[in-house]
Design a protein around this motif. Structure first.
Motif, PDB file in Angstrom:
ATOM      1  N   ASN A 117     -41.052  23.576 -51.945  1.00 44.69           N
ATOM      2  CA  ASN A 117     -41.606  22.277 -51.571  1.00 44.69           C
ATOM      3  C   ASN A 117     -41.239  21.847 -50.158  1.00 44.69           C
ATOM      4  O   ASN A 117     -41.548  20.728 -49.760  1.00 44.69           O
ATOM      5  CB  ASN A 117     -41.135  21.200 -52.565  1.00 44.69           C
ATOM      6  CG  ASN A 117     -41.706  21.455 -53.951  1.00 44.69           C
ATOM      7  OD1 ASN A 117     -42.804  22.002 -54.072  1.00 44.69           O
ATOM      8  ND2 ASN A 117     -40.977  21.094 -54.986  1.00 44.69           N
ATOM      9  N   GLY A 118     -40.548  22.697 -49.437  1.00 44.97           N
ATOM     10  CA  GLY A 118     -40.190  22.350 -48.061  1.00 44.97           C
ATOM     11  C   GLY A 118     -38.762  22.769 -47.755  1.00 44.97           C
ATOM     12  O   GLY A 118     -38.102  23.418 -48.577  1.00 44.97           O
ATOM     13  N   ILE A 119     -38.292  22.385 -46.574  1.00 40.63           N
ATOM     14  CA  ILE A 119     -36.969  22.809 -46.109  1.00 40.63           C
ATOM     15  C   ILE A 119     -36.019  21.611 -46.149  1.00 40.63           C
ATOM     16  O   ILE A 119     -36.275  20.586 -45.522  1.00 40.63           O
ATOM     17  CB  ILE A 119     -37.072  23.379 -44.670  1.00 40.63           C
ATOM     18  CG1 ILE A 119     -38.040  24.579 -44.668  1.00 40.63           C
ATOM     19  CG2 ILE A 119     -35.703  23.759 -44.127  1.00 40.63           C
ATOM     20  CD1 ILE A 119     -38.299  25.187 -43.301  1.00 40.63           C
ATOM     21  N   ALA A 120     -34.949  21.761 -46.916  1.00 42.11           N
ATOM     22  CA  ALA A 120     -33.968  20.672 -47.044  1.00 42.11           C
ATOM     23  C   ALA A 120     -32.834  20.901 -46.053  1.00 42.11           C
ATOM     24  O   ALA A 120     -32.363  22.030 -45.896  1.00 42.11           O
ATOM     25  CB  ALA A 120     -33.430  20.628 -48.466  1.00 42.11           C
ATOM     26  N   ARG A 121     -32.420  19.811 -45.396  1.00 39.18           N
ATOM     27  CA  ARG A 121     -31.275  19.901 -44.486  1.00 39.18           C
ATOM     28  C   ARG A 121     -30.265  18.831 -44.881  1.00 39.18           C
ATOM     29  O   ARG A 121     -30.576  17.923 -45.653  1.00 39.18           O
ATOM     30  CB  ARG A 121     -31.726  19.702 -43.039  1.00 39.18           C
ATOM     31  CG  ARG A 121     -32.601  20.871 -42.548  1.00 39.18           C
ATOM     32  CD  ARG A 121     -32.966  20.754 -41.080  1.00 39.18           C
ATOM     33  NE  ARG A 121     -33.930  21.789 -40.715  1.00 39.18           N
ATOM     34  CZ  ARG A 121     -33.631  22.954 -40.153  1.00 39.18           C
ATOM     35  NH1 ARG A 121     -32.384  23.249 -39.873  1.00 39.18           N
ATOM     36  NH2 ARG A 121     -34.585  23.818 -39.853  1.00 39.18           N
ATOM     37  N   HIS A 140     -42.702  28.648 -45.887  1.00 40.18           N
ATOM     38  CA  HIS A 140     -41.784  27.720 -45.209  1.00 40.18           C
ATOM     39  C   HIS A 140     -40.763  28.499 -44.373  1.00 40.18           C
ATOM     40  O   HIS A 140     -40.455  28.112 -43.246  1.00 40.18           O
ATOM     41  CB  HIS A 140     -41.054  26.839 -46.230  1.00 40.18           C
ATOM     42  CG  HIS A 140     -41.962  25.849 -46.897  1.00 40.18           C
ATOM     43  ND1 HIS A 140     -42.590  24.835 -46.204  1.00 40.18           N
ATOM     44  CD2 HIS A 140     -42.351  25.711 -48.181  1.00 40.18           C
ATOM     45  CE1 HIS A 140     -43.331  24.116 -47.043  1.00 40.18           C
ATOM     46  NE2 HIS A 140     -43.214  24.643 -48.249  1.00 40.18           N
ATOM     47  N   GLY A 141     -40.259  29.595 -44.949  1.00 41.14           N
ATOM     48  CA  GLY A 141     -39.200  30.357 -44.284  1.00 41.14           C
ATOM     49  C   GLY A 141     -39.647  30.976 -42.971  1.00 41.14           C
ATOM     50  O   GLY A 141     -38.869  31.031 -42.006  1.00 41.14           O
ATOM     51  N   ILE A 142     -40.908  31.404 -42.911  1.00 47.01           N
ATOM     52  CA  ILE A 142     -41.362  32.098 -41.691  1.00 47.01           C
ATOM     53  C   ILE A 142     -41.377  31.154 -40.479  1.00 47.01           C
ATOM     54  O   ILE A 142     -41.269  31.598 -39.335  1.00 47.01           O
ATOM     55  CB  ILE A 142     -42.745  32.779 -41.907  1.00 47.01           C
ATOM     56  CG1 ILE A 142     -42.977  33.815 -40.796  1.00 47.01           C
ATOM     57  CG2 ILE A 142     -43.861  31.765 -41.991  1.00 47.01           C
ATOM     58  CD1 ILE A 142     -44.201  34.671 -40.987  1.00 47.01           C
ATOM     59  N   THR A 143     -41.396  29.860 -40.715  1.00 48.55           N
ATOM     60  CA  THR A 143     -41.380  28.917 -39.586  1.00 48.55           C
ATOM     61  C   THR A 143     -40.026  28.958 -38.862  1.00 48.55           C
ATOM     62  O   THR A 143     -39.888  28.411 -37.780  1.00 48.55           O
ATOM     63  CB  THR A 143     -41.658  27.462 -40.060  1.00 48.55           C
ATOM     64  OG1 THR A 143     -40.595  27.047 -40.933  1.00 48.55           O
ATOM     65  CG2 THR A 143     -42.997  27.345 -40.793  1.00 48.55           C
ATOM     66  N   LEU A 144     -39.036  29.589 -39.490  1.00 51.24           N
ATOM     67  CA  LEU A 144     -37.692  29.656 -38.888  1.00 51.24           C
ATOM     68  C   LEU A 144     -37.434  31.014 -38.227  1.00 51.24           C
ATOM     69  O   LEU A 144     -36.339  31.286 -37.749  1.00 51.24           O
ATOM     70  CB  LEU A 144     -36.644  29.416 -39.985  1.00 51.24           C
ATOM     71  CG  LEU A 144     -36.805  28.098 -40.771  1.00 51.24           C
ATOM     72  CD1 LEU A 144     -35.963  28.096 -42.035  1.00 51.24           C
ATOM     73  CD2 LEU A 144     -36.434  26.913 -39.882  1.00 51.24           C
ATOM     74  N   ILE A 145     -38.468  31.860 -38.211  1.00 46.54           N
ATOM     75  CA  ILE A 145     -38.314  33.232 -37.703  1.00 46.54           C
ATOM     76  C   ILE A 145     -39.161  33.411 -36.446  1.00 46.54           C
ATOM     77  O   ILE A 145     -40.280  32.898 -36.378  1.00 46.54           O
ATOM     78  CB  ILE A 145     -38.778  34.250 -38.779  1.00 46.54           C
ATOM     79  CG1 ILE A 145     -37.861  34.192 -39.998  1.00 46.54           C
ATOM     80  CG2 ILE A 145     -38.830  35.661 -38.227  1.00 46.54           C
ATOM     81  CD1 ILE A 145     -38.268  35.132 -41.121  1.00 46.54           C
ATOM     82  N   LYS A 146     -38.617  34.165 -35.464  1.00 48.51           N
ATOM     83  CA  LYS A 146     -39.421  34.484 -34.272  1.00 48.51           C
ATOM     84  C   LYS A 146     -39.606  36.002 -34.174  1.00 48.51           C
ATOM     85  O   LYS A 146     -38.836  36.764 -34.760  1.00 48.51           O
ATOM     86  CB  LYS A 146     -38.700  33.992 -33.019  1.00 48.51           C
ATOM     87  CG  LYS A 146     -38.568  32.476 -32.929  1.00 48.51           C
ATOM     88  CD  LYS A 146     -38.358  32.065 -31.458  1.00 48.51           C
ATOM     89  CE  LYS A 146     -38.245  30.562 -31.322  1.00 48.51           C
ATOM     90  NZ  LYS A 146     -36.897  30.054 -31.545  1.00 48.51           N
ATOM     91  N   GLN A 147     -40.611  36.405 -33.410  1.00 48.70           N
ATOM     92  CA  GLN A 147     -40.878  37.820 -33.125  1.00 48.70           C
ATOM     93  C   GLN A 147     -39.578  38.543 -32.771  1.00 48.70           C
ATOM     94  O   GLN A 147     -38.788  38.021 -31.985  1.00 48.70           O
ATOM     95  CB  GLN A 147     -41.798  37.920 -31.885  1.00 48.70           C
ATOM     96  CG  GLN A 147     -43.253  37.709 -32.158  1.00 48.70           C
ATOM     97  CD  GLN A 147     -43.920  38.983 -32.692  1.00 48.70           C
ATOM     98  OE1 GLN A 147     -43.335  40.065 -32.683  1.00 48.70           O
ATOM     99  NE2 GLN A 147     -45.135  38.816 -33.186  1.00 48.70           N
TER     100      GLN A 147
END
Ligand code: MRU
Length: 354
Positions: free
Chosen positions: A338-342, A150-157
């Motif tokens: 289980n996912g990303i909570a906001r 889940h965390g890697i979806t918030l990271i860019k190259q």
């Protein structure tokens, strides 16, 4: 990876033959890698209190194996006397550190296991406890892997990432929580630059985070805690990832002392501040951060611990809280297995804890 790479060791493990809890003595890292074999209540309690094993998930796994190891040695003929002794040992281990909820979470899970199997023989209950501790251990690895995905979806190259304390493999069974997205991004060739706060006073960032990331071949730069503002101002940090010891129902987050300062800085510089939290660290029974008990530790950790000679006058007063609370409005998102909570967290966290 060389064979003695720290990442090849299990942070917490179990020895079947000896029926012992195994931990890396983290107080000796990075200089000495020593595995401790623990079978006695006082030794297990001390290992947790003295941070030989530390980090919320690792404390939970150690407590689960620890209580099993003690339960195995209980000599009782009937359930009531077995359970009375089990409860005594459980409460003792639970008193070792107050802030990380994973300690009581794991011990309560082991307690529920005893109660659910009260009709079995004592020998069978002990087998069930062993299986439950192993399940908690295996789950922790799966959970950390999921947090990474889940965390890697918030990271860019090419991102610059800052982290505080150690929420790495050494704080969990594998991958870490805050480091799980970092390890995954590293595997995928994202070329991250990671800044590790040294984390006064116990130096988990210097001794553990920079050590394990460096061992993994991640581009990691160690900074003193008071340098975070400077590297953020230079534009070197695109995201902050930290772990946590307890998340309150409203999304306030207790983590290593200094974390709230990092969150305030991140807000000032417009940098997202992400908290990585297994759902075992989310405590819906604690309404807000004000309700979280913050551990206070001995003065000598500040004045003497890592120095050859004391670095403060003998009698000077010291305030040494081990954790602080980051208010939920400073938290961009909470990454769980289980996912990303906001925000609003009072709603989103409930959906994460299944
Ligand atoms: O005092 P410690 O070293 O146990 O504190 C550890 C932390 O604050 C970690 O960030 C937290 O437990 C999360 S570990 C995945």
């Amino acid at each position: 990876m060389s064979s003695d790479n720290i990442l090849n060791y299990n942070t917490v493990d179990f020895d079947e033959e000896e029926c012992a809890l195994l931990i890396i003595d983290q107080t000796k890292l990075p200089n000495i890698t020593e595995i401790l074999h623990l079978t006695k209540a006082k030794d297990i309690w001390d290992a947790i209190y003295e941070l030989k094993v530390r980090g919320a998930p690792a404390i939970g796994v150690a407590a689960a194996y620890g209580i099993y190891v003690l339960a195995e040695r209980i000599e009782a003929d009937d359930f009531d006397s077995f359970y009375a002794e089990f409860k005594k040992q459980k409460e003792y281990l639970d008193s070792s550190r107050p802030t990380a909820v994973n300690l009581s979470w794991a011990l309560n899970r082991m307690d529920s296991c005893v109660q659910a199997n009260k009709d079995l023989s004592i020998a069978e209950i002990k087998q069930k406890l062993k299986a439950e501790a192993k399940a908690i251990h295996a789950e922790d690895t799966r959970v950390c892997k999921s947090i990474g995905e889940h965390g890697i979806t918030l990271i860019k190259q090419g991102f610059g990432v800052l982290t505080h304390c150690n929420a790495g493999q050494l704080a969990t069974s594998k991958y870490g929580t805050a480091t799980a997205p970092i390890y995954l991004a590293h595997e995928k060739g994202y070329n991250l630059r990671v800044f590790a706060d040294e984390t006064r006073p116990l130096l988990q960032g210097a001794r553990l985070t920079s050590y394990e990331l460096y061992a993994a071949g991640v581009d990691v730069t160690l900074i003193c805690d008071n340098m975070a503002s400077s590297v953020m101002k230079k534009g070197w940090v695109d995201a902050v990832f930290v772990g946590c010891d307890r998340v309150a129902a409203n999304g306030d987050v207790a983590n290593k002392i200094g974390t709230s300062g990092v969150a305030i800085l991140a807000k000032r510089y417009g940098i997202p501040f992400y908290v990585c939290a297994p759902t075992s660290t989310i405590d819906l029974n604690t309404p807000t951060g004000d309700d979280i008990k913050i551990e206070e530790r001995p003065a000598d950790e500040v004045k003497k611990k890592w120095y050859e000679k004391p670095m403060a006058p003998e009698g000077v007063k010291v305030y040494n809280p081990a954790f602080d609370v980051t208010d939920n409005d400073l938290v961009t998102a909470i990454i769980t297995e289980n996912g990303i909570a906001r925000a609003p967290y009072s709603e989103s966290l409930k959906k994460m804890v299944r």
